[in-house]
Scaffold this motif. Structure first.
Motif, PDB file in Angstrom:
ATOM      1  N   LEU A 175      82.486  55.948  55.943  1.00 22.21           N
ATOM      2  CA  LEU A 175      83.828  56.443  55.576  1.00 22.21           C
ATOM      3  C   LEU A 175      84.830  56.651  56.713  1.00 22.21           C
ATOM      4  CD1 LEU A 175      85.185  58.064  53.251  1.00 22.21           C
ATOM      5  CD2 LEU A 175      84.534  60.176  54.370  1.00 22.21           C
ATOM      6  N   TYR A 226      86.360  54.205  51.831  1.00 18.55           N
ATOM      7  CA  TYR A 226      84.639  54.174  51.956  1.00 18.55           C
ATOM      8  C   TYR A 226      84.270  52.648  51.846  1.00 18.55           C
ATOM      9  CZ  TYR A 226      80.063  55.539  51.071  1.00 18.55           C
ATOM     10  OH  TYR A 226      78.727  55.816  51.121  1.00 18.55           O
ATOM     11  N   CYS A 250      85.388  48.073  49.207  1.00 21.91           N
ATOM     12  CA  CYS A 250      85.714  49.308  49.528  1.00 21.91           C
ATOM     13  C   CYS A 250      86.542  50.064  48.426  1.00 21.91           C
ATOM     14  CB  CYS A 250      86.505  49.836  50.908  1.00 21.91           C
ATOM     15  SG  CYS A 250      88.114  49.115  50.679  1.00 21.91           S
ATOM     16  N   PRO A 253      80.871  51.344  50.827  1.00 23.36           N
ATOM     17  CA  PRO A 253      79.713  51.527  50.495  1.00 23.36           C
ATOM     18  C   PRO A 253      78.634  50.664  50.950  1.00 23.36           C
ATOM     19  CG  PRO A 253      81.010  51.337  48.451  1.00 23.36           C
ATOM     20  CD  PRO A 253      81.686  50.791  49.749  1.00 23.36           C
ATOM     21  N   ARG A 286      88.766  62.302  51.021  1.00 27.34           N
ATOM     22  CA  ARG A 286      87.323  61.885  51.556  1.00 27.34           C
ATOM     23  C   ARG A 286      86.460  62.010  50.573  1.00 27.34           C
ATOM     24  NH1 ARG A 286      88.077  64.958  57.310  1.00 27.34           N
ATOM     25  NH2 ARG A 286      88.822  66.642  55.898  1.00 27.34           N
ATOM     26  N   ASP A 292      83.277  58.311  59.967  1.00 32.83           N
ATOM     27  CA  ASP A 292      82.537  59.336  59.934  1.00 32.83           C
ATOM     28  C   ASP A 292      82.677  60.409  61.210  1.00 32.83           C
ATOM     29  OD1 ASP A 292      81.214  58.784  57.741  1.00 32.83           O
ATOM     30  OD2 ASP A 292      80.315  56.835  58.577  1.00 32.83           O
ATOM     31  N   LYS A 352      80.133  55.517  45.676  1.00 33.73           N
ATOM     32  CA  LYS A 352      78.581  55.558  45.415  1.00 33.73           C
ATOM     33  C   LYS A 352      78.629  54.993  43.901  1.00 33.73           C
ATOM     34  CE  LYS A 352      76.847  58.438  49.053  1.00 33.73           C
ATOM     35  NZ  LYS A 352      76.471  57.647  49.815  1.00 33.73           N
ATOM     36  N   ARG A 398      84.489  58.755  48.918  1.00 33.83           N
ATOM     37  CA  ARG A 398      82.889  58.476  49.185  1.00 33.83           C
ATOM     38  C   ARG A 398      82.159  58.767  47.441  1.00 33.83           C
ATOM     39  NH1 ARG A 398      79.423  59.342  53.113  1.00 33.83           N
ATOM     40  NH2 ARG A 398      80.705  60.596  54.489  1.00 33.83           N
ATOM     41  N   ASP A 413      77.817  52.471  54.014  1.00 28.85           N
ATOM     42  CA  ASP A 413      77.787  53.819  53.947  1.00 28.85           C
ATOM     43  C   ASP A 413      78.818  54.611  55.056  1.00 28.85           C
ATOM     44  OD1 ASP A 413      77.600  56.614  52.931  1.00 28.85           O
ATOM     45  OD2 ASP A 413      75.591  56.838  54.115  1.00 28.85           O
TER      46      ASP A 413
END
Ligand code: IPD
Ligand code: CA
Length: 254
Positions: free
Chosen positions: A117, A110, A93, A112, A8, A129, A16, A12, A115
């Motif tokens: 996950l 993820y 992703c 982006p 995880r 999330d 980013k 992420r 945002d």
């Protein structure tokens, strides 16, 4: 940090990093309609370094650098949906999957652009999330949306035939350019199924865990040479398994 936490966190962080060059990273063609950006390579190096730092004995196979299998194996796609990413289209992703002795145990995807996950570990459910995910309960093929993944790895005629069969069965089709996010959409109940005549293991390892943990089903993707050479993939809910297996020719049991 256990492997689920690591998957995880690294998905992420890698996403980013990728997003810094969204739509601007330099591109090269690997083949017909098969683009790679400089960021695909940078992100893969970033993910490999993070895994090696924590679990140096684990094996890693990635889309850009390859690698060999092992009992503890990571399957990573640094950017899935690269054609979208390169064009500045916000559907791509990072996908990180983990298998033990051939069994998919962990997946993290993820996105982006939102945002978001997506994450799942065997026996622990599928999540976006803080929200638990469930596949669509619909048994109505006439109301179903099926994402039909495409690449030049299979003949055009075979893909067109698949589209025709899915549509004649009553479903609507889409193709949004990321197999991993297509599977996340199945897990989230946003589409009823994902089907592709050939997909690679790094595209779908994480998504397979998500779909199964969201109450869905997939064919036995890792059977035969699936890990090394890829296989067909069908992912859907229990109610549509038999119908879509017949339509696609991909065996699946619920
Ligand atoms: C591709 C995408 C596409 C799928 C292909 C993949 P890439 O990966 O996931 O949706 O249909 O099979 O190769 O090139 O964007 O990393
Ligand atoms: Ca990919």
């Amino acid at each position: 940090m256990d492997r689920y936490d690591l998957a995880r966190a690294v998905a992420r962080d890698a996403g980013k990093l990728a997003h810094r060059a969204f739509g601007t990273s330099a591109t090269k063609m690997k083949g017909r309609h098969d683009v790679v950006t400089e960021m695909d390579r940078e992100v893969e190096r970033f993910i490999r370094a993070a895994i090696c730092a924590r679990y140096p004995g684990d094996a890693i196979i990635g889309e850009e650098e390859g690698g060999g299998a092992g009992d503890r194996l990571w399957l990573i796609d640094p950017i899935d949906g690269t054609a979208n990413y390169a064009r500045g289209l916000p559907r791509y992703c990072v996908s990180v999957g983990y298998l033990e002795r051939g069994v998919p145990l962990v997946g993290a995807i993820y996105d982006p652009s939102h945002d978001w996950l997506y994450a799942a570990a065997r026996g622990e459910g599928a999540w976006r999330d803080g929200e638990r995910l469930s596949v669509s309960p619909s048994a109505e093929i006439d109301a179903a949306v099926v994402e039909c993944g495409w690449s030049t790895r299979r003949p055009t005629a075979a893909y067109v035939d698949l589209l025709a069969r899915v549509m004649e069965a009553g479903a609507a089709i889409r193709r949004a350019g990321s197999g991993a996010l297509g599977l996340a959409d199945v897990a989230a109940g946003k589409v009823e199924a994902y089907v592709e005549l050939h997909i690679n293991a790094w595209d779908c390892a994480a998504g397979i865990v998500l779909v199964r943990e969201a109450g869905g089903f997939t064919n036995d993707f890792f059977a035969g040479d699936g890990l090394r050479a890829g296989n067909p993939l069908l992912a859907t809910n229990a109610a549509l398994c038999a119908k879509l297996a017949a339509v696609s020719g991909i065996p699946i049991t619920s």
